[in-house]
Every structure is written in structure tokens, then in C-alpha cells.
Design a protein around this motif. Sequence first.
Motif, short mmCIF file in Angstrom:
data_model
loop_
_atom_site.label_atom_id
_atom_site.label_comp_id
_atom_site.label_asym_id
_atom_site.label_seq_id
_atom_site.Cartn_x
_atom_site.Cartn_y
_atom_site.Cartn_z
N SER A 11 0.81 -1.24 -0.23
CA SER A 11 0.08 -0.04 -0.12
C SER A 11 0.88 1.19 0.11
CB SER A 11 -1.02 0.08 1.24
OG SER A 11 -0.19 -0.03 2.38
N VAL A 12 0.18 2.37 -0.33
CA VAL A 12 0.97 3.57 -0.13
C VAL A 12 0.29 4.46 0.82
CG1 VAL A 12 1.65 5.68 -1.56
CG2 VAL A 12 1.44 3.48 -2.66
N ASP A 41 2.63 12.65 0.44
CA ASP A 41 2.81 13.83 0.85
C ASP A 41 4.32 14.27 0.60
OD1 ASP A 41 0.43 14.55 1.08
OD2 ASP A 41 0.40 14.39 3.35
N ASP A 42 5.18 13.16 0.93
CA ASP A 42 6.64 13.44 0.58
C ASP A 42 6.90 13.32 -0.57
OD1 ASP A 42 9.57 13.19 1.63
OD2 ASP A 42 9.31 11.28 0.61
N PHE A 43 6.61 12.66 -1.64
CA PHE A 43 6.65 12.83 -3.09
C PHE A 43 6.26 14.14 -3.60
CE2 PHE A 43 5.41 12.70 -7.34
CZ PHE A 43 6.27 11.91 -8.06
N ILE A 44 5.17 14.69 -3.04
CA ILE A 44 4.70 15.75 -3.53
C ILE A 44 5.54 16.89 -3.14
CG2 ILE A 44 2.87 17.63 -3.27
CD1 ILE A 44 0.73 15.36 -3.39
N THR A 45 5.91 16.90 -1.73
CA THR A 45 7.01 17.84 -1.25
C THR A 45 8.37 18.02 -1.87
OG1 THR A 45 5.89 17.70 0.84
CG2 THR A 45 8.27 18.57 0.91
N ASN A 78 -3.66 24.99 -13.97
CA ASN A 78 -3.44 25.32 -15.26
C ASN A 78 -3.39 24.41 -16.43
OD1 ASN A 78 -4.14 27.98 -14.43
ND2 ASN A 78 -1.94 28.68 -14.23
N PHE A 79 -2.47 23.51 -15.97
CA PHE A 79 -2.09 22.31 -16.98
C PHE A 79 -2.97 21.03 -17.11
CE2 PHE A 79 2.07 24.90 -16.84
CZ PHE A 79 2.19 25.35 -17.94
N TYR A 80 -3.23 20.80 -16.03
CA TYR A 80 -4.03 19.50 -16.06
C TYR A 80 -5.40 19.55 -15.43
CZ TYR A 80 0.83 17.70 -15.88
OH TYR A 80 2.05 17.65 -16.28
N ASP A 81 -5.94 20.66 -14.97
CA ASP A 81 -7.02 21.07 -14.39
C ASP A 81 -7.36 19.92 -13.31
OD1 ASP A 81 -9.25 22.64 -14.06
OD2 ASP A 81 -10.71 21.16 -15.49
N TRP A 82 -6.48 19.85 -12.26
CA TRP A 82 -6.63 19.13 -11.05
C TRP A 82 -6.39 19.72 -9.87
CZ3 TRP A 82 -1.99 15.27 -12.52
CH2 TRP A 82 -2.13 14.38 -13.59
N SER A 83 -7.26 19.48 -9.07
CA SER A 83 -7.10 19.87 -7.58
C SER A 83 -5.82 19.13 -6.91
CB SER A 83 -8.27 19.43 -6.73
OG SER A 83 -8.27 18.12 -6.50
N LEU A 84 -5.44 19.57 -5.69
CA LEU A 84 -4.17 18.83 -5.21
C LEU A 84 -4.89 17.53 -4.48
CD1 LEU A 84 -1.49 19.07 -4.13
CD2 LEU A 84 -2.41 19.96 -2.06
N ASP A 85 -5.98 17.34 -4.25
CA ASP A 85 -6.41 16.15 -3.79
C ASP A 85 -6.36 15.24 -5.12
OD1 ASP A 85 -6.85 16.72 -1.26
OD2 ASP A 85 -9.03 17.15 -1.49
N GLU A 86 -6.93 15.62 -6.25
CA GLU A 86 -6.82 14.68 -7.68
C GLU A 86 -5.37 14.38 -7.73
OE1 GLU A 86 -10.69 16.19 -10.08
OE2 GLU A 86 -8.82 17.48 -9.88
N VAL A 124 -3.29 10.72 -8.06
CA VAL A 124 -2.56 10.08 -9.26
C VAL A 124 -1.15 9.87 -8.61
CG1 VAL A 124 -1.07 11.15 -11.44
CG2 VAL A 124 -3.49 11.74 -11.01
N VAL A 125 -0.63 10.68 -7.65
CA VAL A 125 0.70 10.19 -7.21
C VAL A 125 0.55 8.69 -6.29
CG1 VAL A 125 2.46 10.80 -5.40
CG2 VAL A 125 1.69 12.55 -6.99
N ARG A 126 -0.42 8.67 -5.58
CA ARG A 126 -0.57 7.45 -4.87
C ARG A 126 -0.73 6.02 -6.09
NH1 ARG A 126 -4.30 3.95 -4.53
NH2 ARG A 126 -4.43 2.47 -2.90
N ALA A 127 -1.33 6.36 -7.08
CA ALA A 127 -1.39 5.32 -8.15
C ALA A 127 -0.12 5.01 -8.76
CB ALA A 127 -2.26 5.75 -9.22
N LYS A 128 0.51 6.00 -8.95
CA LYS A 128 1.91 6.07 -9.48
C LYS A 128 2.89 5.21 -8.67
CE LYS A 128 5.64 6.88 -12.04
NZ LYS A 128 6.05 5.93 -13.04
N LEU A 129 2.83 5.80 -7.35
CA LEU A 129 3.81 4.98 -6.32
C LEU A 129 3.38 3.73 -6.00
CD1 LEU A 129 3.92 8.06 -3.73
CD2 LEU A 129 5.86 7.49 -5.34
#
Length: 178
Positions: free
Chosen positions: A12-13, A19-23, A43-51, A55-60
Motif C-alpha cells: 500500500s501507499v 505527501d513526501d513525494f509531492i513535497t 492550469n496544465f492538468y485541471d486537477w485539484s491537489l487532492d486529485e 495520481v501520485v498514490r497510483a504511480k507510487l
Amino acid sequence: YVTKLARQHNLSVSRPEVDDFITRTVNSKSISLEAYEKTVLRNFYDWSLDEYRGVVRAKLLSQKVAFAVDTKAKARANELAGQASAAGADFGAIARASSDDEITKSVGGDAGPLSVDNQDPNGLITAAKRMTDNQVSAPIKGADGYYVIKLIKKTDTTVDYAQIKVQLRELDAQFDAA
């Protein structure tokens, strides 16, 4: 498919990992998290921070699963590290014959001098900074495979190393067969 394999391997992630990855990503851009969310995510992806966290969780998770299922890559990386660290070994010859990095393979794995401030998604610069000249590393888990590096030279501002990459392939092979 990755989620299924993650359950089978009890992987699991956690929120702190995300949060460490994002930081680390935001810090490498030298901007605030708020500015990153506004200028990049919105501006580039039309994502919120939660979205973006999703994405980061799925990648990790995909990375964790890829490493967990690819025991052949780990064994190969250990074998190449052993060969490269043997007395009298020619690291460049081993890299030319065995590395999966098409960019550095033809030059014996030579990555050239890199600034210690470069982005380092595979952790190779960080590892090289802790090594002594001509030292060969144990396999290093990068973002997309295992790496074995040999430090050529370092200064206060640069590291110069050669690398051997072992690409992860098993997850893709299992997915294609499923």
C-alpha cells in the motif's frame, strides 16, 4: 491489475509517502505548494491537489508492485553489482554489455559530471555524494529500475559517475499476459 497485485503482495501507499513525494517535487521547482497547485496542477492538468494526490498514490503503488514482482531484475542487479565490484573489473565493459540504459550504455555507462543540485529522481546523485572515488554501489532502487553506479570523481558541486541500469520488466509482462 496493479491494485490486485498490490493486495496479493500486501502493498500500500501511505498518505505520508504521497505527501513526501509531492513535497520533493514542489521543492525541486523552488515554489510554494500553493503556487504549484495554481500554476501547474490547475492550469496544465485541471486537477485539484487532492486529485493530484490520487495520481501520485497510483504511480507510487505501481512502482512498489513493479519492484515486488520483478525478482529477476533484483537478482540481475545484484549479479552485475558483484561483477562490477570485483577486483580488476572493467565497469565500462560491463555497462556496455549489460546496461538497459540506452543513453549511457554505448559510453560504458558514463553519465558525465552532474551538478549536485540536479533533480535526482533515481537517487543516484545522492548515493554518489556518499561514495569514494572508484567505489561501486550496491543496487540502488530508482524510479524505474535498479542502478549500479561507480563514482569516478566528486567535488563540492558535481559528481561524475558511470551507471548500469536494470530495467523492471515483469509487471509489464504479467499485464500483457493477463
